[in-house]
Motif scaffolding. Structure first.
Motif, mmCIF file in Angstrom:
data_model
loop_
_atom_site.group_PDB
_atom_site.id
_atom_site.type_symbol
_atom_site.label_atom_id
_atom_site.label_comp_id
_atom_site.label_asym_id
_atom_site.label_seq_id
_atom_site.Cartn_x
_atom_site.Cartn_y
_atom_site.Cartn_z
ATOM 1 N N HIS A 261 -6.038 37.783 -26.926
ATOM 2 C CA HIS A 261 -5.805 38.628 -25.750
ATOM 3 C C HIS A 261 -4.358 39.099 -25.645
ATOM 4 C CE1 HIS A 261 -9.785 37.872 -23.868
ATOM 5 N NE2 HIS A 261 -9.694 36.701 -24.491
ATOM 6 N N ASP A 262 -3.521 38.706 -26.605
ATOM 7 C CA ASP A 262 -2.111 39.090 -26.610
ATOM 8 C C ASP A 262 -1.445 38.727 -25.281
ATOM 9 O OD1 ASP A 262 0.330 40.129 -27.417
ATOM 10 O OD2 ASP A 262 -0.175 42.180 -26.800
ATOM 11 N N VAL A 263 -1.526 37.455 -24.929
ATOM 12 C CA VAL A 263 -0.916 36.956 -23.692
ATOM 13 C C VAL A 263 -0.099 35.708 -24.003
ATOM 14 C CG1 VAL A 263 -2.763 37.855 -22.229
ATOM 15 C CG2 VAL A 263 -2.920 35.512 -23.115
ATOM 16 N N GLU A 264 0.787 35.369 -23.097
ATOM 17 C CA GLU A 264 1.470 34.080 -23.134
ATOM 18 C C GLU A 264 0.795 33.146 -22.134
ATOM 19 O OE1 GLU A 264 5.651 34.256 -22.596
ATOM 20 O OE2 GLU A 264 5.933 35.940 -23.978
ATOM 21 N N ILE A 265 0.798 31.853 -22.446
ATOM 22 C CA ILE A 265 0.233 30.852 -21.536
ATOM 23 C C ILE A 265 1.336 29.860 -21.188
ATOM 24 C CG2 ILE A 265 -1.515 29.058 -21.236
ATOM 25 C CD1 ILE A 265 -3.300 30.551 -23.176
ATOM 26 N N PRO A 266 2.096 30.137 -20.122
ATOM 27 C CA PRO A 266 3.188 29.247 -19.763
ATOM 28 C C PRO A 266 2.751 27.994 -19.017
ATOM 29 C CG PRO A 266 3.110 31.089 -18.257
ATOM 30 C CD PRO A 266 2.051 31.343 -19.291
ATOM 31 N N TRP A 267 1.462 27.933 -18.624
ATOM 32 C CA TRP A 267 1.020 26.757 -17.872
ATOM 33 C C TRP A 267 -0.468 26.526 -18.115
ATOM 34 C CZ3 TRP A 267 3.796 23.012 -16.334
ATOM 35 C CH2 TRP A 267 3.339 22.074 -15.410
ATOM 36 N N ALA A 268 -0.811 25.357 -18.686
ATOM 37 C CA ALA A 268 -2.203 24.988 -18.938
ATOM 38 C C ALA A 268 -2.378 23.520 -18.594
ATOM 39 C CB ALA A 268 -2.575 25.239 -20.397
ATOM 40 N N ILE A 269 -3.311 23.243 -17.693
ATOM 41 C CA ILE A 269 -3.440 21.885 -17.158
ATOM 42 C C ILE A 269 -4.904 21.465 -17.111
ATOM 43 C CG2 ILE A 269 -1.325 22.009 -15.821
ATOM 44 C CD1 ILE A 269 -4.665 22.446 -14.051
ATOM 45 N N GLU A 270 -5.142 20.207 -16.776
ATOM 46 C CA GLU A 270 -6.487 19.707 -16.515
ATOM 47 C C GLU A 270 -6.714 19.708 -15.009
ATOM 48 O OE1 GLU A 270 -10.307 18.038 -17.395
ATOM 49 O OE2 GLU A 270 -8.827 19.111 -18.612
ATOM 50 N N GLY B 240 3.157 23.502 -21.087
ATOM 51 C CA GLY B 240 3.758 24.065 -19.889
ATOM 52 C C GLY B 240 5.250 24.264 -19.992
ATOM 53 N N ASP B 241 5.701 25.315 -19.368
ATOM 54 C CA ASP B 241 7.119 25.620 -19.233
ATOM 55 C C ASP B 241 7.552 25.109 -17.862
ATOM 56 O OD1 ASP B 241 9.597 26.692 -18.749
ATOM 57 O OD2 ASP B 241 9.097 28.709 -19.445
ATOM 58 N N PRO B 242 8.365 24.049 -17.797
ATOM 59 C CA PRO B 242 8.755 23.491 -16.494
ATOM 60 C C PRO B 242 9.426 24.514 -15.589
ATOM 61 C CG PRO B 242 9.348 21.989 -18.259
ATOM 62 C CD PRO B 242 8.924 23.264 -18.919
ATOM 63 N N ALA B 243 10.221 25.425 -16.163
ATOM 64 C CA ALA B 243 10.895 26.431 -15.343
ATOM 65 C C ALA B 243 9.884 27.367 -14.696
ATOM 66 C CB ALA B 243 11.894 27.219 -16.191
ATOM 67 N N PHE B 244 8.845 27.733 -15.452
ATOM 68 C CA PHE B 244 7.786 28.576 -14.895
ATOM 69 C C PHE B 244 7.080 27.853 -13.757
ATOM 70 C CE2 PHE B 244 3.298 29.752 -14.783
ATOM 71 C CZ PHE B 244 3.368 31.126 -14.636
ATOM 72 N N ARG B 245 6.694 26.592 -13.996
ATOM 73 C CA ARG B 245 6.026 25.797 -12.965
ATOM 74 C C ARG B 245 6.897 25.645 -11.727
ATOM 75 N NH1 ARG B 245 5.679 20.212 -13.300
ATOM 76 N NH2 ARG B 245 7.922 20.396 -13.679
ATOM 77 N N ASP B 246 8.172 25.335 -11.944
ATOM 78 C CA ASP B 246 9.071 25.116 -10.810
ATOM 79 C C ASP B 246 9.285 26.397 -10.015
ATOM 80 O OD1 ASP B 246 9.245 22.522 -11.641
ATOM 81 O OD2 ASP B 246 11.242 22.712 -12.540
ATOM 82 N N GLY B 247 9.301 27.544 -10.709
ATOM 83 C CA GLY B 247 9.457 28.815 -10.010
ATOM 84 C C GLY B 247 8.275 29.111 -9.102
ATOM 85 N N LEU B 248 7.068 28.857 -9.605
ATOM 86 C CA LEU B 248 5.881 29.069 -8.780
ATOM 87 C C LEU B 248 5.806 28.062 -7.635
ATOM 88 C CD1 LEU B 248 2.844 29.992 -11.082
ATOM 89 C CD2 LEU B 248 3.761 31.290 -9.158
ATOM 90 N N MET C 44 6.582 21.411 -22.295
ATOM 91 C CA MET C 44 6.185 20.239 -21.516
ATOM 92 C C MET C 44 4.740 19.894 -21.853
ATOM 93 S SD MET C 44 6.011 19.827 -17.373
ATOM 94 C CE MET C 44 5.287 18.361 -16.626
ATOM 95 N N ARG C 45 4.488 18.602 -22.015
ATOM 96 C CA ARG C 45 3.133 18.135 -22.314
ATOM 97 C C ARG C 45 2.976 16.737 -21.731
ATOM 98 N NH1 ARG C 45 -0.990 19.694 -25.937
ATOM 99 N NH2 ARG C 45 -2.068 18.061 -27.098
ATOM 100 N N ALA C 46 1.867 16.516 -21.018
ATOM 101 C CA ALA C 46 1.597 15.211 -20.426
ATOM 102 C C ALA C 46 0.116 14.909 -20.598
ATOM 103 C CB ALA C 46 1.984 15.200 -18.946
ATOM 104 N N ILE C 47 -0.213 14.167 -21.667
ATOM 105 C CA ILE C 47 -1.598 13.871 -22.013
ATOM 106 C C ILE C 47 -1.805 12.359 -21.965
ATOM 107 C CG2 ILE C 47 -3.416 14.108 -23.730
ATOM 108 C CD1 ILE C 47 -2.488 16.769 -22.685
#
Length: 261
Positions: free
Chosen positions: A27-36, A115-123, A1-4
């Motif tokens: 840092h060997d991490v995943e970033i499922p959600w990054a926003i402004e 962003g992963d919509p499923a991750f966002r929706d779960g939170l 997901m991307r909304a710019i």
């Protein structure tokens, strides 16, 4: 997901993408959600507003089992244009469980770098189930009071107006506890009088054209709107919790563990 939005500087967006990729790799991490966050996502940027990218990161499962937990914040170099940092998933879930409005706001940003919509929706689903309206209401009430107590300026007034609009939104949505992030949506969904809506949009348009609004006086219409909302929101100061703390922690744990599995 991307909304710019097209109004964002493409070179700046490219650099933010580069920084996010670097964080994930280094840092060997995943970033499922990054926003402004900040004024651009709040709907009232100035021509010289900086970029406030916020992200949630997730470590490999075994690193959450360590006896020596790692730092739960990752930051990149701060300068006049870029402010890019993020929180570990565990920190985000804990803050949501405590009713931290900032952690919840990140899930409602209209500007999404990745962003992963499923991750966002779960939170968001977790927030809908465990966040206390009283905690969210107190947060916005205290932010508005704090900003209002500072040196008066039109620029600062926006940081009073947005929490006041969030309080209005909570008032007209009594079954919900997760307001939108941006001021225009808060106003449009807040059932405000037409003259208030017009005054807000006129002030936003002025800020979009002016690098420094200075120490002008906010419109009387909006000052009255803020005063009325803060007075009515005093009920949040002593609002009793709607859920048992143990139940909230159990639901937060269940979500966190299910995601790691």
């Amino acid at each position: 997901m991307r909304a710019i939005p097209a109004v964002l500087d493409p070179d700046v967006v490219t650099e933010i993408d580069r920084r996010l990729a670097g964080v994930a790799r280094e840092h060997d991490v995943e970033i499922p959600w990054a926003i402004e966050s900040g004024s651009r996502a709040w709907g009232f940027p100035s021509p010289d507003s900086d970029y406030d990218c916020r992200f949630v990161f997730v470590r490999p499962r075994e690193r959450y089992l360590s006896l020596w937990p790692e730092r739960d914040v990752i930051e990149t170099p701060l300068d006049a244009v870029f402010d890019v940092n993020g929180w570990d998933l565990a920190k985000s879930v804990r803050l949501i469980a405590k009713g931290n409005a900032t952690a919840v706001e990140w899930l409602r940003s209209p500007i999404v770098y990745t962003g992963d919509p499923a991750f966002r929706d779960g939170l968001l689903d977790l927030a809908d189930r465990i966040v206390e309206r009283g905690s969210i209401g107190r947060h916005y009430l205290h932010v508005a009071r704090q900003q209002r107590a500072g040196a008066r300026s039109l620029k600062r007034f926006f940081y009073v107006l947005r929490p006041a609009a969030a309080l209005r939104w909570l008032e007209v949505h009594p079954a919900q506890a997760v307001p939108p992030m941006d001021l225009p949506t808060l106003i449009d969904e807040g059932d405000v009088a037409d003259h208030v809506r017009t005054a807000v949009h006129d002030l936003i348009a002025l800020k979009a054209q002016t690098r420094e609004l200075g120490s002008g006086t906010p419109p009387t219409i909006l000052e009255s709107f803020v005063t009325a909302q803060l007075e009515r929101a005093e009920v949040y100061e002593h609002a009793a919790p709607e859920r048992r703390a143990d139940d909230v922690r159990a639901m937060a744990d269940e979500y966190f563990l299910s995601l790691l599995r």
